[in-house]
Design an enzyme around this catalytic site. Structure first.
Site, PDB file in Angstrom:
ATOM      1  CG  HIS A 188      13.543  62.143  11.558  1.00 35.12           C
ATOM      2  ND1 HIS A 188      13.886  63.007  12.573  1.00 35.12           N
ATOM      3  CD2 HIS A 188      14.708  61.509  11.195  1.00 35.12           C
ATOM      4  CE1 HIS A 188      15.189  62.917  12.811  1.00 35.12           C
ATOM      5  NE2 HIS A 188      15.710  62.013  11.999  1.00 35.12           N
ATOM      6  CG  ASP A 239      18.746  58.843  15.614  1.00 36.60           C
ATOM      7  OD1 ASP A 239      18.719  57.757  15.019  1.00 36.60           O
ATOM      8  OD2 ASP A 239      19.086  59.923  15.053  1.00 36.60           O
ATOM      9  CG  HIS A 252      19.653  63.017  12.946  1.00 47.00           C
ATOM     10  ND1 HIS A 252      20.160  61.776  12.613  1.00 47.00           N
ATOM     11  CD2 HIS A 252      20.349  63.929  12.233  1.00 47.00           C
ATOM     12  CE1 HIS A 252      21.131  61.940  11.711  1.00 47.00           C
ATOM     13  NE2 HIS A 252      21.262  63.235  11.465  1.00 47.00           N
ATOM     14  CG  ASP A 296      22.114  58.344  13.875  1.00 48.96           C
ATOM     15  OD1 ASP A 296      21.788  58.204  15.074  1.00 48.96           O
ATOM     16  OD2 ASP A 296      21.338  58.796  13.011  1.00 48.96           O
TER      17      ASP A 296
END
Ligand SMILES: [Zn+2]
Length: 345
Positions: A159, A194, A196, A283
């Site tokens: 991120h 991931d 996200h 995740d």
């Protein structure tokens, strides 16, 4: 597989909380993640190495000087503000980035931090720097000729933009590894699995045609990172066509995930990359506390197999994946399957 880590530095970063829909929650990016992942790779029979200090050169190839000055010095400056919080957390953000660089610590925190999920405490910079060292060590080993390596990065990185932290991330370890591989490889593929969207990685390479970024993730319409991760973000300028987002409906399981990943892998074959960076978040697991997707432990093995099928020299970089019973098993399932099916050449 060779594993690179630097636990004594990485464990010093202990962010206390972040805001979820405005409410303070305990920060799940805890040091115990590293302990669990490290125990898992040892149990899985992988070869664990302490990373070397590569200095800031490989990091500065991706991140701006202002941002690195901010990350390295802000904690001490923050302590001199009367009444300030213990950790550096932003409370005001500019609406545009072309109006001059702020001079104050509070202004810079708002300029360089996208959200409240990337607090900076006493041990943070050391951990952030060494997390990046792991990515550099792992990439240099692959340049030196080993088929694949794993960087046990924590804090994670995907991120983080060139000058912006966010979502538990500060330095973009996967981007740093890709840039190291560019020393001898003309075209790099980054595949981010991931939960996200890898918005920082996308942002760093958005205008570049030499690094093709693919991200499979939960639909960001009502999910972090909200502003990025949609299918119509395809790159810009010379980078147009070299970014592929594959958002999945919330709750999607192995079948939908692997179908999307196959589309990503097929797109990459046309690009003819010569090296691969995997941004390995765990995740997307069905039992992860973020509960966004429903990938199983066996699903991670199949993701590893699909990525190994690209048959490229590979650096695997740890991203998210939070405390739950299967965290370590999910890592060893991925690494074991990747190694078993990986025939670069
Ligand atoms: Zn994540």
């Amino acid at each position: 597989m060779k594993v690179y880590c630097a636990p004594k530095h990485q464990l010093a970063h202990y962010p206390s909380q972040f805001l979820v829909s405005g409410a303070p929650q305990p920060n799940p990016e805890v040091p115990e993640r590293l302990d669990r992942l490290l125990a898992a790779v040892r149990q899985g029979g992988h070869e664990v190495h302490e990373s070397e200090d590569h200095g800031l050169g490989p990091v500065a190839a991706v991140h701006t000087p202002d941002y690195l000055n901010f990350l390295s010095g802000i904690y001490e400056r923050w302590q001199r503000i009367e009444g300030a919080s213990e950790e550096v957390v932003p409370n005001i953000h500019p609406d545009r980035r072309d109006i001059g660089y702020p001079r104050s610590a509070v202004g810079q925190a708002g300029y360089h931090m996208a959200d409240t999920a990337c607090p900076i405490g006493a041990g943070s910079w050391d951990a952030i720097r060494w997390s990046a060292n792991n990515a550099v060590s792992a990439a240099q080993e692959v340049l030196a000729g080993i088929p694949a390596s794993y960087a046990l990065c924590r804090p994670p990185g995907h991120h983080a933009f060139a000058d912006l932290a966010g979502g538990f991330c500060y330095l973009n370890n996967a981007a740093i590894a890709a840039n190291v591989l560019r020393q001898t490889h003309a075209r790099i593929a980054i595949v981010d699995v991931d939960l996200h969207h890898g918005n920082g990685t996308q942002g760093i390479f958005y205008r570049r045609p030499d690094v093709f970024t693919v991200s499979v993730h939960a639909d960001p319409t009502r999910f972090y990172p909200f502003f990025w991760g949609y299918a119509d973000e395809r790159g810009e300028g010379a980078g147009l066509g070299y970014n592929l987002n594959l958002p999945l409906r919330r709750g999607s399981g192995d079948v939908a995930f692997l179908e999307a990943l196959d589309r990503g892998v097929a797109a990459l074959r046309g690009f003819m990359p010569t090296a691969l960076v995997v941004a390995l978040g765990l995740d997307a697991f069905e039992g992860d506390p973020f509960a966004g997707l429903g990938v199983t432990t066996d699903g991670f093995a199949r993701i590893g197999e699909a990525l190994a099928g690209l048959a490229l020299p590979s650096v695997i970089v740890q991203e998210g994946g939070y405390l739950c019973d299967a965290l370590g098993n999910n890592l060893t399932a991925f690494l074991g399957a990747f190694e078993a099916h990986h025939r670069p050449g």
